[in-house]
Design a protein around this motif. Structure first.
Motif, short mmCIF file in Angstrom:
data_model
loop_
_atom_site.label_atom_id
_atom_site.label_comp_id
_atom_site.label_asym_id
_atom_site.label_seq_id
_atom_site.Cartn_x
_atom_site.Cartn_y
_atom_site.Cartn_z
N ALA A 106 -13.50 -4.21 -76.06
CA ALA A 106 -13.29 -2.99 -76.84
C ALA A 106 -12.64 -3.31 -78.19
O ALA A 106 -13.00 -2.76 -79.22
CB ALA A 106 -12.44 -2.00 -76.04
N SER A 139 -20.77 -0.44 -80.23
CA SER A 139 -20.08 0.38 -79.23
C SER A 139 -20.76 0.24 -77.87
O SER A 139 -20.11 0.10 -76.85
CB SER A 139 -20.12 1.86 -79.62
N ARG A 140 -22.10 0.28 -77.91
CA ARG A 140 -22.85 0.22 -76.66
C ARG A 140 -22.76 -1.17 -76.05
O ARG A 140 -22.84 -1.33 -74.84
CB ARG A 140 -24.32 0.58 -76.94
N ALA A 145 -14.77 1.58 -74.35
CA ALA A 145 -14.88 2.34 -75.60
C ALA A 145 -14.01 1.67 -76.65
O ALA A 145 -12.83 1.43 -76.41
CB ALA A 145 -14.44 3.78 -75.38
N SER A 147 -11.41 0.90 -79.31
CA SER A 147 -10.23 1.69 -79.66
C SER A 147 -10.38 2.21 -81.07
O SER A 147 -11.10 1.65 -81.89
CB SER A 147 -8.97 0.85 -79.50
N GLN A 148 -9.70 3.30 -81.36
CA GLN A 148 -9.90 3.99 -82.62
C GLN A 148 -9.17 3.31 -83.76
O GLN A 148 -7.96 3.40 -83.88
CB GLN A 148 -9.49 5.45 -82.47
N GLY B 238 -11.77 11.98 -78.56
CA GLY B 238 -12.97 11.22 -78.92
C GLY B 238 -12.93 10.73 -80.35
O GLY B 238 -11.99 11.00 -81.09
#
Lengths: 335, 331
Positions: A106, A139-140, A145, A147-148, B238
């Motif tokens: 991720a 991403s896939r 996921a 991280s932001q 999200g």
């Protein structure tokens, strides 16, 4: 009170996690190549041939415990040892456990996505849809996921596009340059590389006026013009230092007092081997500057945070600069 | 004794590699005991019916190291043995480990990703980028010309960055002391991190302030205490939340306008004139945008007499005060 000495960072050897990632990445690559030379693999992965040989030798004796839990021959990878030791070629003859390349972590995906965001405003990346699809693929292809982590696209203008064109074409470039002493000069340069630090962009170039490699801030460049003349110094002809800001023998050393929390903002200016004394959340250290014109601007932009202690000339340069600035407000209030 | 001396000759990467291979190859999973007694690098140190607590701790650390690389090491309960920790089984499901077969990267994309990874040459993300590129090269795609004429770089110099990015990954609430400009003392904030954002060259934490119940932006350089990580988890928002935050930051930047007079031909005239969004106002003046009044005042103070702030008044007095302070500090 803590005294410490700044030391230059050395190239770090590969850590165990890097080595593991490399092993997991190398196996699928070798599966896709029936026979490949050590040098080709080294070039592809950007590593030394000896690192490749070590990794291949380790793969060649590794495997799974297997049915018998005792690492029998059929439970191990195998390579053609003669090809490796005699011909420096890699031939994987038996494989276990691994079928494909690993996913990104991720954090790995997040780092690449943020890097792409930062680069997305470069002139050649006008195709935003292509970048978006690349980010979606990352991403896939991640195991979690991402991280932001978000970086604002860097702001670039026509100057950057023009300079990039001249770098690509290998032709000389002319522009008006205002240096930090406040002097305007028309420069003619052999552009070598465009670099950036966060929101600031720089051109590294061979300067025909100074006959040396110089770093130019893009926001101090005006009226750039591409010439038709080929460059005389290419990136392979000159020694381009890794760091943007390089010391010279003529540099002035200035002692400053700075809030410990803000010292990292000055890291580029603190020379290797500088002695730093820490007391009550303040650091006393030295910075290297080419002249006081740069210093007075730097220190005035850190009010209350950094103070010049010595030499007296340097203190005076900062005081006069700030006082002249303050005087303008006093004058304009009076009128 | 001989067991431990031979074990010391097995390098860490060989033990980790052997562990990944063993767990990828097992469908049903292996128990901890099976791993420690049979897998290369552990088995040499395993004592039959003895104390293996050191080895068990080693296995725990290795699991963390492997998971950090994105390897989905999972635990499954043995059939009919639910709740029995001794019989937990470990495995790496192939489908979650392997890059999906339909994902491929063109030479152009590979070149661009190499450049994106280069951006992180400093700090903790440099290791992540380096490993991502190794995985990318695993696919065997040859890149275009590696010399691109670019060397872009992003820096992370805020001590808070690493612990906050770890908290973001684990979705745990953090606490830190935050010093707002003009306030004497730092106030402790308890927040649920949403995103780390670099805007106008500065790192911000966008997070939900637990005391206020809404999101706030925190400049990393104003975090004045070490980050305390709690054990309280939150439900992550999200990617839209991050995009909204970025849009809001841009709006703030657009709304805040200053008019400054610049000395013609000076460094200020040249550099501020090229700043993003700058427009010429009346002769010799520029209209500039900014996000944070105090940081912008610092920046303008650096230009000394080359700049005179016309408006807004609070920016004008902030710059004036700073110049007086610097002159006094050096008098």
């Amino acid at each position: 009170m803590v005294e410490r000495r700044k030391t230059s960072a050395k190239a770090t050897p590969l850590q165990a996690q890097d080595k593991l990632t490399f092993l997991l990445s190398l196996v699928p690559y070798l599966m896709d190549h029936d026979r490949v030379s050590v040098t080709e693999v080294a070039d592809h992965f950007g590593m030394k041939p000896e690192q490749i040989r070590d990794a291949v030798r380790l793969i060649g004796v590794s495997g799974i415990p297997g049915e018998t839990a005792s690492y029998q021959h059929e439970d191990l990878f195998d390579i053609s040892w003669d090809d490796l030791e005699i011909n420096d070629q890699i031939v994987l003859t038996h494989r276990v456990a691994i079928d494909d390349s690993p996913r990104f972590s991720a954090r790995e995906a997040a780092a690449l996505i943020a890097g792409l965001q930062y680069l997305s405003a470069l002139p050649e990346h006008a195709d935003r849809a292509a970048i978006a699809s690349l980010m979606a693929k990352l991403s896939r292809g991640a195991s979690g996921a991402p991280s932001q982590l978000t970086v604002q696209a860097t702001e670039t203008d026509d100057t950057l596009a023009l300079i990039k064109d001249s770098v690509d074409a290998g032709v000389q470039l002319e522009f008006d340059y205002l240096n930090s002493r406040g002097e305007h000069e028309r420069r003619r340069v052999d552009p070598l590389r465009i670099e950036s630090l966060d929101a600031d962009w720089y051109l590294r170039a061979w300067c025909h006026l100074r006959e040396a490699v110089r770093t130019f801030r893009l926001d101090r460049i005006s009226n750039p013009q591409i010439t038709t003349q080929a460059i005389t110094h290419g990136i392979d002809d000159v020694k381009l230092p890794d760091t943007l800001f390089e010391g010279s023998a003529d540099d002035l050393i200035v002692t400053i007092d700075v809030a410990a929390a803000a010292a990292s903002l000055l890291a580029d200016y603190i020379p290797d081997g500088a002695v730093t004394i820490e007391r009550d959340g303040r650091l006393q250290t030295s910075v290297r500057v080419s002249h006081y014109h740069g210093l007075k601007r730097l220190i005035s932009s850190m009010p209350g945070v950094a103070v010049v202690l010595d030499p007296p000339d340097a203190r005076r340069a900062v005081e006069e600069w700030a006082a002249a600035g303050a005087a303008r407000y006093a004058e304009s209030q009076a009128t | 004794m001989s067991a431990s001396s031979s074990a010391s000759r097995i390098p860490v990467e060989e033990r980790l590699f052997s562990l990944v291979l063993a767990l990828l190859a097992t469908e049903a999973g292996l128990t901890k005991n099976e791993i420690l007694s049979t897998v290369q690098g552990y088995r040499q140190r395993f004592v039959v019916s003895g104390d293996n607590s050191n080895l068990e701790r080693q296995f725990e650390r290795d699991k963390d190291d492997i998971r950090e690389l994105g390897v989905p090491l999972e635990t499954v309960e043995s059939p009919g043995q639910a709740g029995n920790n001794q019989n937990l089984r470990y495995r790496i499901p192939r489908g979650d480990y392997e890059l999906p077969a339909d994902i491929s990267f063109s030479p152009e994309e590979t070149t661009l990703l190499n450049l994106a990874a280069m951006v992180w040459r400093e700090g903790s993300l440099s290791g992540d980028s380096r490993r991502a590129i190794l995985k990318l090269r695993s696919l065997g795609v040859a890149t275009d010309d590696p010399v691109l004429g670019y060397a872009p770089r992003l820096r992370v110099r805020d001590a808070a960055f690493d612990p906050l990015s770890a908290a973001l990954e684990k979705n745990v609430i953090v606490r830190f002391g935050y010093l707002k400009p003009g306030e004497q003392d730092a106030r402790i904030r308890t927040v649920a991190p949403v995103a780390l954002i670099q805007h106008e060259g500065r790192w911000l934490l966008h997070a939900e302030d637990q005391d206020v119940g809404s999101t706030r932006n925190f400049l990393l350089r104003r975090i004045v205490t070490p980050i305390t990580t709690t054990n309280t988890h939150y439900k992550p928002l999200g990617p839209e939340a991050t995009q909204t935050a970025l849009t809001e930051l841009d709006e703030i930047w657009r709304d805040r306008q200053a008019i400054v007079e610049v000395e013609p031909g000076s460094d200020a005239a040249t550099r501020l004139g090229k700043r993003r969004g700058t427009a010429p106002a009346v002769a010799g003046s520029l209209t500039l945008h900014y996000s944070d009044l105090d940081l912008f005042a610092d920046e303008l103070a650096g230009y000394g007499p080359e700049v005179l702030v016309v408006s807004p008044p609070e920016l004008r007095s902030a710059v004036h005060d700073r110049l007086i302070r610097t002159a006094a500090d050096h008098g």
